[in-house]
Scaffold this motif. Structure first.
Motif, PDB file in Angstrom:
ATOM      1  N   GLN A   1      35.021   9.951   2.465  1.00 31.39           N
ATOM      2  CA  GLN A   1      36.059   9.403   1.598  1.00 31.39           C
ATOM      3  C   GLN A   1      36.018  10.041   0.212  1.00 31.39           C
ATOM      4  N   ARG A   2      34.825  10.252  -0.320  1.00 27.32           N
ATOM      5  CA  ARG A   2      34.707  10.853  -1.649  1.00 27.32           C
ATOM      6  C   ARG A   2      35.274  12.264  -1.662  1.00 27.32           C
ATOM      7  N   HIS A   3      34.943  13.036  -0.650  1.00 23.08           N
ATOM      8  CA  HIS A   3      35.372  14.432  -0.638  1.00 23.08           C
ATOM      9  C   HIS A   3      36.827  14.578  -0.195  1.00 23.08           C
ATOM     10  N   THR A   4      37.374  13.570   0.479  1.00 26.63           N
ATOM     11  CA  THR A   4      38.798  13.600   0.811  1.00 26.63           C
ATOM     12  C   THR A   4      39.635  13.592  -0.451  1.00 26.63           C
ATOM     13  N   LEU A   5      39.163  12.889  -1.484  1.00 27.49           N
ATOM     14  CA  LEU A   5      39.876  12.840  -2.759  1.00 27.49           C
ATOM     15  C   LEU A   5      39.962  14.225  -3.389  1.00 27.49           C
ATOM     16  N   GLU A   6      38.930  15.046  -3.219  1.00 25.97           N
ATOM     17  CA  GLU A   6      38.946  16.392  -3.773  1.00 25.97           C
ATOM     18  C   GLU A   6      40.079  17.213  -3.161  1.00 25.97           C
ATOM     19  N   ALA A   7      40.217  17.124  -1.849  1.00 22.47           N
ATOM     20  CA  ALA A   7      41.305  17.838  -1.179  1.00 22.47           C
ATOM     21  C   ALA A   7      42.663  17.293  -1.614  1.00 22.47           C
ATOM     22  N   LYS A   8      42.735  15.983  -1.844  1.00 23.05           N
ATOM     23  CA  LYS A   8      43.995  15.373  -2.279  1.00 23.05           C
ATOM     24  C   LYS A   8      44.396  15.884  -3.664  1.00 23.05           C
ATOM     25  N   VAL A   9      43.421  16.012  -4.555  1.00 20.24           N
ATOM     26  CA  VAL A   9      43.704  16.532  -5.897  1.00 20.24           C
ATOM     27  C   VAL A   9      44.230  17.963  -5.821  1.00 20.24           C
ATOM     28  N   LEU A  10      43.588  18.792  -5.001  1.00 14.37           N
ATOM     29  CA  LEU A  10      44.021  20.186  -4.866  1.00 14.37           C
ATOM     30  C   LEU A  10      45.408  20.283  -4.244  1.00 14.37           C
TER      31      LEU A  10
END
Length: 265
Positions: free
Chosen positions: A143-152
């Motif tokens: 879940q934490r790293h999914t946010l990184e992809a969402k930001v990009l």
């Protein structure tokens, strides 16, 4: 581990862009505008900061820079993990948790997920509890790293839009300065369109590929953590090495699976 495929793709994309420009015109400087680039990139980052926290944006940018490195989740890496759990089974059954901790390599000691699994075993938790806790940790990391992809992905959406904003600004300035000089229309229009070009290039060559790679890394890392979770559950059950090998072989490609082992006891 360095990702040569990412480097090759990046160089190929830039090279094709440069080749298209160099082979189409002798006026190469018209494609260079620091102010246009600053407008597109700066506005994209600013809009992202409005949409997300500063920390999330900075982490996403760092992940984009890390696309030239890939997580160790190849079949060879997974094969090595299975072999290690087979070894740990013998170590744990003969020497307990202390022997298991002593058998870790320096790299394994720095692996938070593996270290947490051993700590849970040392705390005496049941097999079902170990599976639940490690699964929760893996899900939380996802879940934490999914946010990184969402930001990009968000930045990939914003960049072409701000490229159009720059183009509109350039058109307004161009039309205001024409003063009836129609000869300046073509040159002015070309300059105005540079921001759109920058926005499209940033979106499709940087932000979107980076977002896709972050997602791919997390999917493969999540799969790896599933293997590790099952391995620690089997260790806690004190399963024999052959059972652990056969059980964890299910996570490997058929051509990469370990061969049957013969116990010495």
């Amino acid at each position: 581990m360095f990702s040569f495929s990412t480097l090759i793709g990046f160089i190929a994309g830039i090279s094709l862009f440069v080749f298209a420009v160099a082979s189409s015109t002798d006026n190469h400087q018209i494609f260079v505008s620091l102010s246009s680039f600053a407008l597109v990139l700066g506005s994209t980052v600013a809009a992202s900061l409005i949409s997300y926290s500063t920390k999330d944006v900075l982490i996403a940018v760092r992940c984009m820079a890390a696309t030239f490195f890939h997580a160790p989740t190849s079949q060879q890496h997974l094969n090595t993990l299975v072999a290690r759990f087979v070894e740990w089974s013998t170590v744990y059954r003969s020497g307990g948790i202390a022997a298991l901790e002593s058998s870790l390599t320096e790299k394994e000691q720095k692996d938070d997920f593996i270290r947490n699994g051993i700590e849970l075993m040392g705390s005496g938790y049941k097999n079902s509890d170990i599976r639940m806790m490690l699964t929760d940790e893996s899900d939380a990391s996802w879940q934490r790293h999914t946010l990184e992809a969402k930001v990009l992905n968000t930045m990939a959406v914003y960049a072409p839009g701000f490229g159009m904003v720059g183009t509109i600004i350039g058109l307004i300035i161009m039309l205001d300065n024409m003063n009836g000089d129609m000869a300046a229309l073509g040159k002015g229009l070309a300059l105005a369109l540079i921001t759109t070009l920058y926005g499209v290039v940033l979106s499709n060559l940087f932000f979107k590929p980076a977002a896709n790679q972050v997602t791919e890394k997390q999917e493969t890392w999540y799969f790896r953590n599933q293997l590790v979770t099952e391995g620690f559950v089997l260790l806690a059950e004190k399963r024999d090495p052959m059972f652990i090998q056969d059980r964890l072989n299910a996570y490997l490609h058929p051509t990469s699976r370990l061969r049957p082992v013969v116990e010495d006891f």
